[in-house]
Design an enzyme around this catalytic site. Sequence first.
Site, mmCIF file in Angstrom:
data_model
loop_
_atom_site.group_PDB
_atom_site.id
_atom_site.type_symbol
_atom_site.label_atom_id
_atom_site.label_comp_id
_atom_site.label_asym_id
_atom_site.label_seq_id
_atom_site.Cartn_x
_atom_site.Cartn_y
_atom_site.Cartn_z
ATOM 1 N N CYS A 31 39.605 41.096 40.711
ATOM 2 C CA CYS A 31 39.230 41.177 42.126
ATOM 3 C C CYS A 31 38.058 40.256 42.432
ATOM 4 O O CYS A 31 38.058 39.528 43.422
ATOM 5 C CB CYS A 31 38.881 42.617 42.485
ATOM 6 S SG CYS A 31 38.448 42.869 44.226
ATOM 7 N N CYS A 45 39.276 51.451 42.161
ATOM 8 C CA CYS A 45 39.254 51.887 43.557
ATOM 9 C C CYS A 45 40.630 52.218 44.114
ATOM 10 O O CYS A 45 40.764 53.107 44.952
ATOM 11 C CB CYS A 45 38.588 50.813 44.413
ATOM 12 S SG CYS A 45 39.462 49.229 44.499
#
Length: 383
Positions: A122, A221
Amino acid sequence: MIGQALIDGVRETMGVAGDPAAIRVVCAMSGGVDSTVTAALLKAAGFDVVGITLQLYDHGEAVRRKGACCAGQDIHDARRAAAAIGIPHYVLDFESRFREAVIDSFVDSYLAGETPVPCVTCNRTVKFADLLARSHELDAVALATGHYVESRARPGVPGRRDMFTPADLARDQSYFLFATTQSQLDYLRFPLGRLTKADTRAIAAGLGLAVADKPDSQDICFVPDGRYADLILKLRPEGAEPGDIVDLDGRVLGRHDGIIHFTIGQRRGLGLGGGEPLYVVKIDAPARRVVVGPRGALRQTDIRLSAVNWLGEEPLGEAPQPVYAKIRSAKPAVAASVGLLGNRPSVTVAGGEYGVSPGQACVLYEGEGPGMRVLGGGFIARA
């Protein structure tokens, strides 16, 4: 709460000459306390701050789960925080990009028998590539984040910057930033690198920010409740194909319900009954086999790396150079050496390491402790 000494420290960290009011800085705001305080510090230091939040996913319960980020409530928290600080704020929809670059890569890695680190992916794609490009489009001189690492100007080399471990080692996030390229690092800034987490929360509380006591993000997440297998099976049902559990000699000891339920070093959940403790020492994805053995079989001294990002001033060569290596985010760095072995980077840990898993990162440092330079790293390749 934001005295002159702290403001001076922020300006020094930014390392940009000129009137701060004429210098635009984009701050990545996830909705948590760290990025919110980063924006507040930049604003107090007089910079022209623009807050940007990325909407990355929306997986039902995940958007309401405590410890999530970049979705649902967190976006609202970021918007309210920006209003309280007094800076413009924008939300960018990166869901499709995040799905392609991070979630699909995460699932594919598990199906290949690896243990991925999606936060690294990410950072190096969505955040430090796509968001960084948007920051340039806004004529910002830098992109600031709430990561706990330090960035310093390289002496004698204008425009070059190096990454260092932060003052608060308990919050050190350098492991997840090893893939930051030199050009990205030159543009990034990390104003929290000299602060502790307690300092950050105290600043937020002193400013009356609603996120002062907000819990930190936990686990991955986009995976509700940490149930990785549920997400993988939803996207790739073939991940549930059963197979054999075998010992180091290939003898079948039992069966399993899919390799996605196992990682290197795992001991529990094997369902093999009594006897000596056995650990997962290898995952053979093509054959759908899980290989188990005694703890000693987990020990490795030589670790091959792939997709290496090297930030050291001197290029890697065949001659080994001393470093400190960290093979998991929660493990301390250990003395090691790195060099090229057949044109491929290889790390040697004299004392050996246990639980070395393909797909995880191996991050290299000049030393151990706070203020140590990050030399780069790579992903652990299959033996």
